[in-house]
Design a protein around this motif. Structure first.
Motif, mmCIF file in Angstrom:
data_model
loop_
_atom_site.group_PDB
_atom_site.id
_atom_site.type_symbol
_atom_site.label_atom_id
_atom_site.label_comp_id
_atom_site.label_asym_id
_atom_site.label_seq_id
_atom_site.Cartn_x
_atom_site.Cartn_y
_atom_site.Cartn_z
ATOM 1 N N ALA A 83 3.023 -7.228 12.687
ATOM 2 C CA ALA A 83 1.854 -7.333 13.572
ATOM 3 C C ALA A 83 2.055 -6.534 14.854
ATOM 4 C CB ALA A 83 1.563 -8.800 13.892
ATOM 5 N N GLU A 84 3.271 -6.499 15.347
ATOM 6 C CA GLU A 84 3.562 -5.724 16.566
ATOM 7 C C GLU A 84 3.323 -4.235 16.340
ATOM 8 O OE1 GLU A 84 4.424 -6.687 19.766
ATOM 9 O OE2 GLU A 84 3.823 -8.639 18.953
ATOM 10 N N TYR A 85 3.709 -3.744 15.173
ATOM 11 C CA TYR A 85 3.538 -2.321 14.872
ATOM 12 C C TYR A 85 2.071 -1.946 14.680
ATOM 13 C CZ TYR A 85 8.521 -2.719 13.759
ATOM 14 O OH TYR A 85 9.868 -2.976 13.792
ATOM 15 N N LEU A 86 1.283 -2.901 14.203
ATOM 16 C CA LEU A 86 -0.108 -2.618 13.871
ATOM 17 C C LEU A 86 -1.059 -2.716 15.061
ATOM 18 C CD1 LEU A 86 -0.329 -4.551 10.477
ATOM 19 C CD2 LEU A 86 0.347 -2.188 10.879
ATOM 20 N N LYS A 87 -0.558 -3.210 16.176
ATOM 21 C CA LYS A 87 -1.412 -3.381 17.360
ATOM 22 C C LYS A 87 -2.088 -2.072 17.747
ATOM 23 C CE LYS A 87 0.615 -7.295 19.723
ATOM 24 N NZ LYS A 87 1.428 -7.750 20.845
ATOM 25 N N GLY A 88 -3.387 -2.172 18.002
ATOM 26 C CA GLY A 88 -4.150 -1.038 18.484
ATOM 27 C C GLY A 88 -4.645 -0.079 17.418
ATOM 28 N N LEU A 89 -4.282 -0.302 16.162
ATOM 29 C CA LEU A 89 -4.680 0.631 15.109
ATOM 30 C C LEU A 89 -6.016 0.250 14.457
ATOM 31 C CD1 LEU A 89 -1.255 1.379 13.402
ATOM 32 C CD2 LEU A 89 -2.639 2.932 14.784
ATOM 33 N N SER A 101 3.091 -6.493 1.824
ATOM 34 C CA SER A 101 3.677 -6.670 0.497
ATOM 35 C C SER A 101 4.132 -5.341 -0.111
ATOM 36 C CB SER A 101 2.666 -7.341 -0.437
ATOM 37 O OG SER A 101 1.557 -6.493 -0.640
ATOM 38 N N LYS A 102 3.680 -4.243 0.454
ATOM 39 C CA LYS A 102 3.927 -2.913 -0.104
ATOM 40 C C LYS A 102 5.213 -2.263 0.413
ATOM 41 C CE LYS A 102 0.287 -0.668 -0.112
ATOM 42 N NZ LYS A 102 -0.941 0.054 0.063
ATOM 43 N N ALA A 103 5.579 -2.541 1.668
ATOM 44 C CA ALA A 103 6.681 -1.791 2.279
ATOM 45 C C ALA A 103 7.475 -2.669 3.242
ATOM 46 C CB ALA A 103 6.122 -0.578 3.018
ATOM 47 N N SER A 104 8.666 -2.209 3.564
ATOM 48 C CA SER A 104 9.531 -2.926 4.502
ATOM 49 C C SER A 104 9.012 -2.753 5.922
ATOM 50 C CB SER A 104 10.955 -2.369 4.419
ATOM 51 O OG SER A 104 10.987 -1.053 4.951
ATOM 52 N N PRO A 105 9.368 -3.667 6.817
ATOM 53 C CA PRO A 105 8.949 -3.514 8.217
ATOM 54 C C PRO A 105 9.388 -2.182 8.831
ATOM 55 C CG PRO A 105 9.713 -5.746 7.859
ATOM 56 C CD PRO A 105 10.012 -4.972 6.596
ATOM 57 N N ALA A 106 10.572 -1.702 8.469
ATOM 58 C CA ALA A 106 11.050 -0.430 9.028
ATOM 59 C C ALA A 106 10.169 0.736 8.576
ATOM 60 C CB ALA A 106 12.495 -0.181 8.615
ATOM 61 N N LEU A 107 9.780 0.730 7.327
ATOM 62 C CA LEU A 107 8.915 1.789 6.800
ATOM 63 C C LEU A 107 7.524 1.702 7.422
ATOM 64 C CD1 LEU A 107 8.889 4.185 4.946
ATOM 65 C CD2 LEU A 107 8.459 2.664 3.036
ATOM 66 N N ILE A 108 7.029 0.493 7.597
ATOM 67 C CA ILE A 108 5.733 0.295 8.248
ATOM 68 C C ILE A 108 5.793 0.775 9.696
ATOM 69 C CG2 ILE A 108 4.067 -1.442 9.024
ATOM 70 C CD1 ILE A 108 4.810 -3.014 6.427
ATOM 71 N N ALA A 109 6.909 0.498 10.369
ATOM 72 C CA ALA A 109 7.068 0.953 11.751
ATOM 73 C C ALA A 109 6.993 2.475 11.833
ATOM 74 C CB ALA A 109 8.393 0.461 12.321
ATOM 75 N N ASN A 110 7.669 3.167 10.924
ATOM 76 C CA ASN A 110 7.636 4.631 10.917
ATOM 77 C C ASN A 110 6.233 5.153 10.659
ATOM 78 O OD1 ASN A 110 10.396 4.631 11.322
ATOM 79 N ND2 ASN A 110 10.888 5.026 9.194
ATOM 80 N N LYS A 123 -9.910 3.555 9.475
ATOM 81 C CA LYS A 123 -9.722 4.158 8.139
ATOM 82 C C LYS A 123 -8.784 5.362 8.171
ATOM 83 C CE LYS A 123 -12.215 1.543 5.486
ATOM 84 N NZ LYS A 123 -11.493 0.626 4.629
ATOM 85 N N LYS A 124 -8.867 6.187 9.225
ATOM 86 C CA LYS A 124 -7.969 7.347 9.318
ATOM 87 C C LYS A 124 -6.518 6.886 9.430
ATOM 88 C CE LYS A 124 -10.365 11.323 11.155
ATOM 89 N NZ LYS A 124 -10.452 12.245 12.286
ATOM 90 N N ALA A 125 -6.293 5.840 10.225
ATOM 91 C CA ALA A 125 -4.938 5.301 10.377
ATOM 92 C C ALA A 125 -4.444 4.740 9.047
ATOM 93 C CB ALA A 125 -4.906 4.223 11.457
ATOM 94 N N GLU A 126 -5.300 3.998 8.348
ATOM 95 C CA GLU A 126 -4.923 3.443 7.052
ATOM 96 C C GLU A 126 -4.531 4.556 6.089
ATOM 97 O OE1 GLU A 126 -8.047 0.886 5.600
ATOM 98 O OE2 GLU A 126 -7.867 -0.470 7.322
ATOM 99 N N SER A 127 -5.295 5.627 6.096
ATOM 100 C CA SER A 127 -5.036 6.741 5.193
ATOM 101 C C SER A 127 -3.686 7.390 5.487
ATOM 102 C CB SER A 127 -6.162 7.770 5.312
ATOM 103 O OG SER A 127 -5.890 8.876 4.497
ATOM 104 N N VAL A 128 -3.400 7.650 6.758
ATOM 105 C CA VAL A 128 -2.131 8.306 7.088
ATOM 106 C C VAL A 128 -0.952 7.366 6.865
ATOM 107 C CG1 VAL A 128 -1.933 7.834 9.585
ATOM 108 C CG2 VAL A 128 -1.062 9.958 8.654
ATOM 109 N N ILE A 129 -1.125 6.083 7.159
ATOM 110 C CA ILE A 129 -0.057 5.110 6.914
ATOM 111 C C ILE A 129 0.253 5.059 5.421
ATOM 112 C CG2 ILE A 129 0.487 2.629 6.924
ATOM 113 C CD1 ILE A 129 -1.098 2.515 9.619
ATOM 114 N N GLU A 130 -0.786 5.014 4.619
ATOM 115 C CA GLU A 130 -0.625 4.983 3.164
ATOM 116 C C GLU A 130 0.130 6.213 2.676
ATOM 117 O OE1 GLU A 130 -1.003 2.815 -0.197
ATOM 118 O OE2 GLU A 130 -1.771 2.227 1.752
ATOM 119 N N GLU A 131 -0.231 7.370 3.185
ATOM 120 C CA GLU A 131 0.411 8.619 2.763
ATOM 121 C C GLU A 131 1.877 8.663 3.196
ATOM 122 O OE1 GLU A 131 -0.088 13.463 3.067
ATOM 123 O OE2 GLU A 131 -1.642 12.184 3.918
#
Length: 153
Positions: A83-89, A101-110, A123-131
């Motif tokens: 949740a801390e990493y996702l703030k503001g997105l 459920s898809k990735a580790s916190p470290a990978l999500i942070a990156n 949506k743009k953030a979701e797309s780049v995070i997914e990629e």
């Protein structure tokens, strides 16, 4: 060699992360006896970290002074960390939930750092995070191809 450098100061500690790599190459790059000697007579406190304990021979594990399994954090802790990493997105609730459920916190942070650097939201953030996550998993060989049924030939 590293151990000799560390013995200069009494306040040193050596931490070896992903140590399975080192132990997997015993006999290729150094002898098993020399590794055993380091484990048994090391003058510097050393922490050996592995995610793959099965890759270490039992004879090495027996020479560690203390063996502790650190389990994965429970999902509520992961949710709070992420949740801390996702703030503001401004990500959708459904995407936020699937991300944990898809990735580790470290990978999500990156991945979220990349989205923030690009100043993407929603949506743009979701797309780049997914990629970013997808490519990192693919590059590290951690993705599994989906099983597809093929008829008998």
């Amino acid at each position: 060699m590293v151990l000799k450098l560390l013995t200069i100061n009494d306040n040193c500690l050596l931490l070896v992360d992903e140590c399975e790599s080192l132990f997997l190459h015993v006999d290729e790059h150094y002898s098993k006896e020399s590794v055993m000697r380091v484990l048994e007579t090391n003058p510097v406190p050393c922490i050996w970290i592995t995610n793959y304990i099965d890759d270490l021979e039992p004879s090495f594990i027996r020479r560690f002074k203390l063996v502790i399994e650190v389990p994965k954090p429970d999902s509520t802790l992961n949710d709070r960390v992420v949740a801390e990493y996702l703030k503001g997105l401004r990500l959708s609730k459904g995407y936020r939930k699937s991300l944990v459920s898809k990735a580790s916190p470290a990978l999500i942070a990156n991945a979220t750092q990349v989205a923030k650097l690009l100043n993407f939201r929603a949506k743009k953030a979701e797309s780049v995070i997914e990629e970013v996550i997808s490519e990192a998993l693919k590059a590290s060989g951690e993705t599994e191809e989906p099983l597809i049924y093929k008829e008998e030939m």
